[in-house]
Write a protein that holds these residues in place. Structure first.
Motif, PDB file in Angstrom:
ATOM      1  N   ASN A 126      11.960  29.974 -28.754  1.00  0.00           N
ATOM      2  CA  ASN A 126      12.104  28.596 -28.253  1.00  0.00           C
ATOM      3  C   ASN A 126      13.495  27.999 -28.439  1.00  0.00           C
ATOM      4  OD1 ASN A 126       9.564  28.572 -27.277  1.00  0.00           O
ATOM      5  ND2 ASN A 126       8.653  27.628 -29.093  1.00  0.00           N
ATOM      6  N   ILE A 127      14.310  28.589 -29.272  1.00  0.00           N
ATOM      7  CA  ILE A 127      15.682  28.052 -29.395  1.00  0.00           C
ATOM      8  C   ILE A 127      16.678  29.049 -28.808  1.00  0.00           C
ATOM      9  CG2 ILE A 127      17.494  27.267 -30.973  1.00  0.00           C
ATOM     10  CD1 ILE A 127      15.297  26.252 -32.868  1.00  0.00           C
ATOM     11  N   VAL A 128      16.691  30.266 -29.352  1.00  0.00           N
ATOM     12  CA  VAL A 128      17.719  31.242 -28.958  1.00  0.00           C
ATOM     13  C   VAL A 128      17.619  31.591 -27.462  1.00  0.00           C
ATOM     14  CG1 VAL A 128      18.491  33.631 -29.306  1.00  0.00           C
ATOM     15  CG2 VAL A 128      17.955  32.195 -31.269  1.00  0.00           C
ATOM     16  N   LEU A 129      16.416  31.939 -27.024  1.00  0.00           N
ATOM     17  CA  LEU A 129      16.270  32.333 -25.608  1.00  0.00           C
ATOM     18  C   LEU A 129      16.527  31.163 -24.673  1.00  0.00           C
ATOM     19  CD1 LEU A 129      13.309  34.769 -24.916  1.00  0.00           C
ATOM     20  CD2 LEU A 129      15.744  35.108 -24.580  1.00  0.00           C
ATOM     21  N   LYS A 130      16.010  29.997 -25.044  1.00  0.00           N
ATOM     22  CA  LYS A 130      16.127  28.840 -24.145  1.00  0.00           C
ATOM     23  C   LYS A 130      17.566  28.351 -24.057  1.00  0.00           C
ATOM     24  CE  LYS A 130      11.434  27.315 -23.989  1.00  0.00           C
ATOM     25  NZ  LYS A 130      10.431  26.709 -24.803  1.00  0.00           N
ATOM     26  N   LYS A 131      18.245  28.311 -25.206  1.00  0.00           N
ATOM     27  CA  LYS A 131      19.627  27.796 -25.198  1.00  0.00           C
ATOM     28  C   LYS A 131      20.570  28.773 -24.498  1.00  0.00           C
ATOM     29  CE  LYS A 131      20.888  24.431 -28.620  1.00  0.00           C
ATOM     30  NZ  LYS A 131      20.105  23.426 -28.246  1.00  0.00           N
TER      31      LYS A 131
END
Ligand code: FAD
Length: 528
Positions: free
Chosen positions: A410-415
């Motif tokens: 939810n953070i690394v992939l999305k950002k």
């Protein structure tokens, strides 16, 4: 009327000049006053104390290239006694105490080896000659090495190999100093079995913040010994360490396996590190892991052949995020004929993506020194001396699945900004000694997760924001992570970091560095 106006604007300009002068006097902290300089220059270390801007500028940066703190002077000692002279003067005779920081290679990220307006001790100037690496043997310890605190691990490796022995616990990168890694922990894929580097030290010579030169070990000055290991440079400057050695293997079977399912990945990693006896034949010697994405492919493709890379890339495209387990089994002439069978048995029940296991057979030195190859490549591309907004965490095993969902998905992939290697591998708590200052989660198994970002000079803040978001996610969801190579700004944060060890840490500071002279760049006791 015009004259009055002229007078008023002149007064205003004079007022502004006076105000800016006053402000610059207030802001410019000058712990090394003129009289202090004169006293320092009367010491026998005067000729190795450098105050020129080239020296002070060089000591004001580190590998992170994020923080910049200019020291007043740089000491280039030629022997430990020079450091004793400096610290003893700062402690005993200086009316205004100034701070002192040992600087290894300054591979820190957030200014930890800096001394704003103080004195940086350039440990590398001790060189290899006087306090190099001496290999010794005793009935009680077997082989061990006496090593200077300024020594690079690569030099320790080269010297010990001449005797057919080597340290058992490593860092991924070997161009780090012994004093620098022992001040943190010193971790790598060997840690699950041999413990961190701090668990493989028998004895040290340390110059404390009172200017005393003390030898310490579990039997002699034990409080100093345990405080210094993982002690972030707060209690003394390590000038010698006695390191445990084992028989050096000759070669390495080096394997990588890919996973698309996080649960399979962690089950297998944890099963692999559950065999961790030092003399256990069915144990691996090294277990690490990483996150593979298109975005950070520069950091992981070099291991694979060109044809494998094509297959790999299409698997990454299919899943977006892959997990890689990396293991190694060391061998020598004695185990040459059995190593393949042993490895086959160890890896036989794993759940990696079928057909996605890759193996290499390399020399032991090449395996240990693998990051150097990447470093030289990045240097050639002009991508080594760039900002490194890194974040290293220890995550309890019980929450690693939540970490995967909340952070990786939810953070690394999305950002979609993560560049550089993302490490993720487990360790066994019982290989760490709780009496030492290093802090780890309170679970039998915990993971190290390292976001080893490289950024541009203009956009490192974006990565920093992502790091903060990761930390906030953990805080909001009650995931009790501990930072490795920690970076905090307030006493409250440090208290939380050290938890039940905070009191001992404070007491040791009061005992060994009561004037709080040492390693101000960690910002534990010296806040802005
Ligand atoms: P410095 O950055 O110079 O110093 C670090 C701290 O230790 C400072 O507070 C300093 O004052 C203090 N210090 C330095 N020397 C002494 C001494 N002799 N006595 C007392 N205090 C001292 N770490 C791992 O554990 N595993 C890894 O695999 C790993 N890989 C890395 C790869 C790269 C490319 C880089 C840049 C860093 C890596 N690190 C790793 C982090 C490394 O352990 C830390 O940066 C550590 O600080 C060592 O660097 P240094 O020797 O340059 O110490």
């Amino acid at each position: 009327m015009a004259q009055n106006h002229l007078m008023a604007s002149r007064c205003m300009i004079i007022l502004l000049i006076m105000m800016s002068l006053l402000l610059s006097m207030v802001c410019q902290s000058k712990p090394l006053t003129d009289s202090l300089y004169h006293k320092l220059l009367s010491l026998p270390i005067a000729d190795i104390l450098h105050v020129d801007s080239e020296s002070t500028r060089a000591a004001s940066v580190d590998f992170g290239l994020i923080v910049r703190e200019i020291p007043a002077a740089v000491l280039r000692p030629s022997c430990p006694k020079d450091i004793v002279t400096l610290v003893a003067f700062a402690y005993n005779e200086s009316s205004i105490p100034f701070t002192i920081s040992a600087r290894g290679c300054s591979h820190s990220i957030q200014g930890q080896a800096m001394a704003p307006d103080g004195v940086v001790v350039d440990m590398m100037s001790l060189g290899n000659k006087r306090r190099g690496t001496t290999v010794l043997w005793s009935w009680s310890l077997g082989h061990y090495a006496d090593v200077g605190g300024q020594q690079l691990w690569i030099d320790v490796l080269e010297e010990t190999l001449k005797h057919g022995v080597a340290p058992v616990s490593w860092t991924d990168y070997l161009y780090l100093t012994v004093g620098g890694t022992l001040s943190n922990a010193g971790i790598s894929g060997e840690t699950f079995r041999y413990g961190p580097q701090i668990s493989n030290v028998y004895e040290m010579d340390v110059i404390t913040g009172t200017g005393d030169f003390l030898t310490c070990s579990p039997d002699k000055n034990p409080e100093l010994f345990y405080s210094v290991l993982g002690g972030l440079g707060q209690f003394g400057i390590i000038t010698r360490a006695r390191i445990a050695l084992g028989q050096a293997p000759k070669r390495v079977k080096w394997v990588r396996m890919l996973y698309s399912d996080f649960s399979d990945f962690t089950i297998d990693q944890e099963s692999l590190i559950s065999h961790h006896g030092r003399d256990q034949d069915e144990a691996l010697d090294y277990v690490e892991g990483s996150l593979l994405m298109h975005r950070n492919s520069d950091s992981w493709t070099s291991f694979f052949s060109l044809s494998d890379r094509l297959r790999l890339m299409s698997l990454v495209t299919e899943h977006e995020l892959l997990y890689c387990i990396e293991v190694a089994k060391f061998y020598d002439g004695r185990t040459q004929t059995t190593v393949d069978k042993a490895l086959e048995i160890i890896l036989k029940d794993l759940s990696h993506v079928p057909e996605f296991m890759f193996e290499k057979d390399v020399a032991y030195v090449d395996f240990l020194n693998r990051v150097r190859v990447e470093e030289l490549k990045l240097r050639r591309q002009g991508l080594w001396n760039v900002p490194h907004p890194w974040l290293n965490l220890f995550v309890p095993k019980s929450r690693i699945a939540d970490f995967n969902t909340g952070v990786f998905n939810n953070i690394v992939l999305k950002k979609n900004i993560t560049t550089g290697l993302v490490l993720i591998y487990p360790m066994n708590n019982d290989k760490w000694d709780d009496r030492m200052s290093a802090v780890i989660p309170d679970e039998d198994v915990f993971y190290t997760v390292g976001f080893l970002h490289s950024s541009g000079f203009e956009d490192w803040q974006e990565f920093d924001l992502q790091n903060k978001e990761v930390l906030l996610f953990c805080e909001n969801n009650g995931i009790k992570v501990k930072q490795y190579l920690p970076n905090y700004n307030t006493e409250r944060e440090w208290m939380e970091h050290f938890g039940s060890k905070w009191r001992t840490f404070q007491e040791s500071k009061a005992q060994f560095d009561p004037k709080m002279l040492l390693s101000p760049g960690q910002r534990i006791f010296n806040h802005n």
